[in-house]
Design a protein around this motif. Structure first.
Motif, mmCIF file in Angstrom:
data_model
loop_
_atom_site.group_PDB
_atom_site.id
_atom_site.type_symbol
_atom_site.label_atom_id
_atom_site.label_comp_id
_atom_site.label_asym_id
_atom_site.label_seq_id
_atom_site.Cartn_x
_atom_site.Cartn_y
_atom_site.Cartn_z
ATOM 1 N N ASN A 277 5.076 8.167 10.095
ATOM 2 C CA ASN A 277 5.601 6.801 9.935
ATOM 3 C C ASN A 277 5.759 6.433 8.460
ATOM 4 N N ALA A 278 5.981 7.472 7.617
ATOM 5 C CA ALA A 278 6.117 7.303 6.169
ATOM 6 C C ALA A 278 4.909 6.601 5.557
ATOM 7 N N GLY A 279 3.737 6.823 6.160
ATOM 8 C CA GLY A 279 2.519 6.208 5.642
ATOM 9 C C GLY A 279 2.412 4.720 5.910
ATOM 10 N N GLN A 280 3.339 4.163 6.677
ATOM 11 C CA GLN A 280 3.362 2.717 6.955
ATOM 12 C C GLN A 280 2.535 2.421 8.204
ATOM 13 N N VAL A 281 1.251 2.709 8.069
ATOM 14 C CA VAL A 281 0.302 2.542 9.166
ATOM 15 C C VAL A 281 -0.956 1.924 8.572
ATOM 16 N N CYS A 282 -1.484 0.895 9.196
ATOM 17 C CA CYS A 282 -2.668 0.236 8.629
ATOM 18 C C CYS A 282 -3.887 1.144 8.613
ATOM 19 N N THR A 283 -3.891 2.170 9.466
ATOM 20 C CA THR A 283 -5.001 3.114 9.502
ATOM 21 C C THR A 283 -4.681 4.418 8.788
ATOM 22 N N SER A 284 -3.578 4.465 8.074
ATOM 23 C CA SER A 284 -3.156 5.710 7.422
ATOM 24 C C SER A 284 -4.222 6.213 6.449
ATOM 25 N N PRO A 285 -4.607 7.502 6.519
ATOM 26 C CA PRO A 285 -5.577 8.040 5.555
ATOM 27 C C PRO A 285 -4.975 8.038 4.161
ATOM 28 N N ARG A 328 12.039 -3.543 -0.141
ATOM 29 C CA ARG A 328 10.995 -4.000 -1.062
ATOM 30 C C ARG A 328 9.835 -3.019 -1.211
ATOM 31 N N ARG A 329 9.663 -2.110 -0.237
ATOM 32 C CA ARG A 329 8.556 -1.172 -0.330
ATOM 33 C C ARG A 329 8.775 -0.122 -1.413
ATOM 34 N N VAL A 330 10.020 0.207 -1.727
ATOM 35 C CA VAL A 330 10.287 1.266 -2.709
ATOM 36 C C VAL A 330 9.786 0.886 -4.097
ATOM 37 N N PRO A 331 10.211 -0.226 -4.690
ATOM 38 C CA PRO A 331 9.683 -0.570 -6.020
ATOM 39 C C PRO A 331 8.190 -0.840 -6.014
ATOM 40 N N ALA A 332 7.658 -1.366 -4.911
ATOM 41 C CA ALA A 332 6.215 -1.615 -4.856
ATOM 42 C C ALA A 332 5.431 -0.322 -4.984
ATOM 43 N N LEU A 333 5.875 0.717 -4.302
ATOM 44 C CA LEU A 333 5.185 2.007 -4.377
ATOM 45 C C LEU A 333 5.403 2.685 -5.724
ATOM 46 N N LEU A 334 6.611 2.606 -6.242
ATOM 47 C CA LEU A 334 6.874 3.209 -7.555
ATOM 48 C C LEU A 334 6.016 2.552 -8.639
ATOM 49 N N LEU A 361 11.580 7.786 -0.154
ATOM 50 C CA LEU A 361 10.650 8.082 -1.237
ATOM 51 C C LEU A 361 9.979 9.414 -0.942
ATOM 52 N N GLU A 362 9.795 10.221 -1.974
ATOM 53 C CA GLU A 362 9.156 11.517 -1.789
ATOM 54 C C GLU A 362 7.704 11.364 -1.344
ATOM 55 N N ILE A 375 -3.993 1.542 -7.478
ATOM 56 C CA ILE A 375 -3.941 2.213 -6.190
ATOM 57 C C ILE A 375 -5.328 2.376 -5.578
ATOM 58 N N MET A 376 -6.373 2.343 -6.397
ATOM 59 C CA MET A 376 -7.726 2.504 -5.871
ATOM 60 C C MET A 376 -8.211 1.243 -5.151
ATOM 61 N N GLN A 377 -7.529 0.127 -5.360
ATOM 62 C CA GLN A 377 -7.907 -1.121 -4.699
ATOM 63 C C GLN A 377 -6.808 -1.689 -3.804
ATOM 64 N N GLU A 378 -5.549 -1.338 -4.060
ATOM 65 C CA GLU A 378 -4.424 -1.919 -3.325
ATOM 66 C C GLU A 378 -3.888 -0.936 -2.288
ATOM 67 N N GLU A 379 -3.731 -1.413 -1.070
ATOM 68 C CA GLU A 379 -3.185 -0.584 -0.005
ATOM 69 C C GLU A 379 -1.721 -0.241 -0.301
ATOM 70 N N PRO A 380 -1.362 1.052 -0.344
ATOM 71 C CA PRO A 380 0.031 1.392 -0.674
ATOM 72 C C PRO A 380 1.001 1.149 0.478
ATOM 73 N N PHE A 381 0.561 1.345 1.708
ATOM 74 C CA PHE A 381 1.411 1.209 2.885
ATOM 75 C C PHE A 381 2.709 2.002 2.703
ATOM 76 N N GLY A 382 2.527 3.259 2.387
ATOM 77 C CA GLY A 382 3.653 4.145 2.178
ATOM 78 C C GLY A 382 3.164 5.567 2.021
ATOM 79 N N PRO A 383 4.082 6.508 1.725
ATOM 80 C CA PRO A 383 3.745 7.938 1.689
ATOM 81 C C PRO A 383 3.058 8.358 0.386
ATOM 82 N N LEU A 384 1.906 7.782 0.126
ATOM 83 C CA LEU A 384 1.190 8.002 -1.130
ATOM 84 C C LEU A 384 -0.283 8.263 -0.826
ATOM 85 N N ALA A 385 -0.788 9.414 -1.265
ATOM 86 C CA ALA A 385 -2.183 9.798 -1.055
ATOM 87 C C ALA A 385 -2.884 9.972 -2.390
#
Length: 478
Positions: A277-285, A328-334, A361-362, A375-385
């Protein structure tokens, strides 16, 4: 698109258009695929009146009859799985196989709660001779259900399932970016013979709808899934009338990988789930804390699997990850990636937008991320680990609990003592070991701290849609 439905509001058993509408876009192409009607205040008043009437009917309907209609609607959605899945992929972008699974997941929520509709037992409390105390459950009333865009069909199903199984009526406001999933739910219940007014579906300006309806006396429960910021605002509004709330809010799920586990297997499993789901999951690891003795092996395997993820239009066979659901998710993650990199994090793969059409987004991996990176405090809600080494389980648990969220957490270990410690000490409503599945229809799901209040799913979830009434009966006047 022939498989994308004509969009309407659904009020008092009738489909309705309005003069105002907005575009629904395909996030893979940015093309307009439909126009969505927006509710006016008069439409909301009609929905409220319909829901009050619907509650009077539905709350007096036998639980077995309620269950029959819910099961019939679920069966219709199973029959229409492909049609619904195609519309979800068109509006959300997720790969078609994931959309098909979402339809089944939504049906499972309905089916499980339908089964529980006939088992909302009370109890008799032992007391003195001649006196009896009985605990009685009743539906809470009109529910306002506010569903998010990341799962267009299964998330609305979860709220509809709980409300209708308990005997409530519901006004459902689903996400304007992804309206088709909720419309298919309303269509199935309409065709299943649900009485008019029991389920109403509206779309429009989110703040206007929530602010107006939450203040109305007939609304007795606000069931919301979404961001912590919005959840706090809605809870404040509800508190003005002492209206009950069910809040499933943000997360920032930690994964603790202990030294006794197989790092490659854990990494591959984690990477596959991370980019679902491109990391757009509230429980995403998202935040991985890996014991230093296996850190490099885990990191290498995770990065290789992330880089191999097939990204593209969700309609294309073989695609594993689609676009982000909205622009809006693209610039937020970048911004999060740039901030972490500037503060010393290692960018191991990804980090860039793909192409110039669609919200792609890659799949991205950041390693050795400092604690002061956003990123250590803010939920990315995207494909970022984020993958960081830790020296001990003590350190890993401390890092896992270092954010204001506590929705889901995961651990990889074969040691019973480690499982016991993490079970006791991790601050999260859902903790899973050696699996990245956070919830099922029969299990309670919800968070602690800033991740929300109350539970969805399981008998605990159904109880949120009911009031508990204590009945005292004396055999003589005392």
């Amino acid at each position: 698109m022939s498989y994308y439905p004509d969009l309407h509001l659904y009020i008092d058993g009738q489909w309705r258009k309005t003069p105002d509408s907005i575009a629904v876009l395909n996030p893979a192409t940015e093309a307009e695929i439909a126009r969505l009607p927006h509710a006016r205040q008069s439409d909301l008043d009609d929905a409220l009146a319909a829901a009050e009437k619907g509650f009077r009917i539905w709350s007096r309907t036998a639980p077995r009859d309620r269950a029959h209609i819910i099961m019939k609607a679920a069966a219709l959605m199973r029959e229409r799985q492909e049609e619904i899945a195609l519309s979800i992929t068109a509006e959300h972008g997720k790969p078609l196989p994931q959309a098909r699974l979402e339809v089944i997941r939504g049906c499972e929520f309905l089916e499980w709660d339908a089964g529980e509709a006939v088992r909302t037992y009370g109890r008799v409390i032992p007391s003195a001779p001649g006196i009896r105390y009985v605990v009685h459950h009743q539906p809470i009333g009109v529910v306002l259900g506010l569903a998010p865009w990341n799962f267009p069909m299964s998330q609305p199903c979860r709220k509809v399932a709980g409300a209708l199984a308990a005997g409530c009526s519901i006004i459902l406001k689903a996400a304007e970016e992804t309206p088709a999933g909720a419309l298919h739910i309303a269509r199935a219940f309409h065709d299943a013979g649900l009485p008019a007014g029991v389920l109403n579906l509206v779309f429009g300006a989110p703040a206007m709808i929530s602010d107006y309806l939450i203040r109305q006396e007939p609304v007795r429960l606000v069931a919301f899934t979404g961001s912590t910021t919005i959840g706090r605002h809605l809870t404040t509004l509800a508190s003005e009338n002492m209206t009950s709330v069910l809040m499933e809010l943000g997360g920032h799920a930690p994964v603790i990988v202990c030294e006794d586990t197989d790092p490659e297997k854990a990494a591959i499993s984690s990477a596959i789930r991370k980019y679902r789901n491109a990391g757009q999951v509230c429980t995403s690891p998202t935040r991985f804390f890996v014991h230093e003795s296996i850190y490099e092996r885990f990191l290498d395997a995770f990065v290789k699997r992330a880089a191999a993820t097939v990204v593209g239009d969700g309609m294309t066979p073989g695609v594993e990850m689609g676009p982000l659901a909205n622009e809006r998710r693209v610039p937020a993650l970048l911004d999060l990636i740039e901030d972490a990199h500037a503060k010393g994090a290692e960018l191991r793969t990804g980090g860039s937008r793909i192409g110039n059409r669609g919200y792609f987004l890659e799949p991205t991996v950041l390693a050795n991320v400092p604690a002061h990176a956003r990123i250590m405090q803010e939920e990315p809600f995207g494909p970022l680990a984020v993958i960081n080494p830790v020296a001990s389980l003590d350190e890993a648990i401390a890092q896992a609990n270092s954010v204001p969220y506590g929705l889901a957490a995961y651990g990889f270990t074969n040691r019973a003592d480690y499982i016991d410690r993490m079970t006791d000490e991790i601050e999260a409503g859902n903790v899973s070991f050696n699996t990245l599945e956070a919830s099922l229809p029969e299990t309670p799901f919800g968070g602690v701290k800033s991740s929300g209040y109350g539970r969805e799913g399981g008998i605990e979830g159904l109880n949120n849609y009911m009031i508990i009434k204590n009945i005292s009966h004396s055999m003589k006047i005392v």
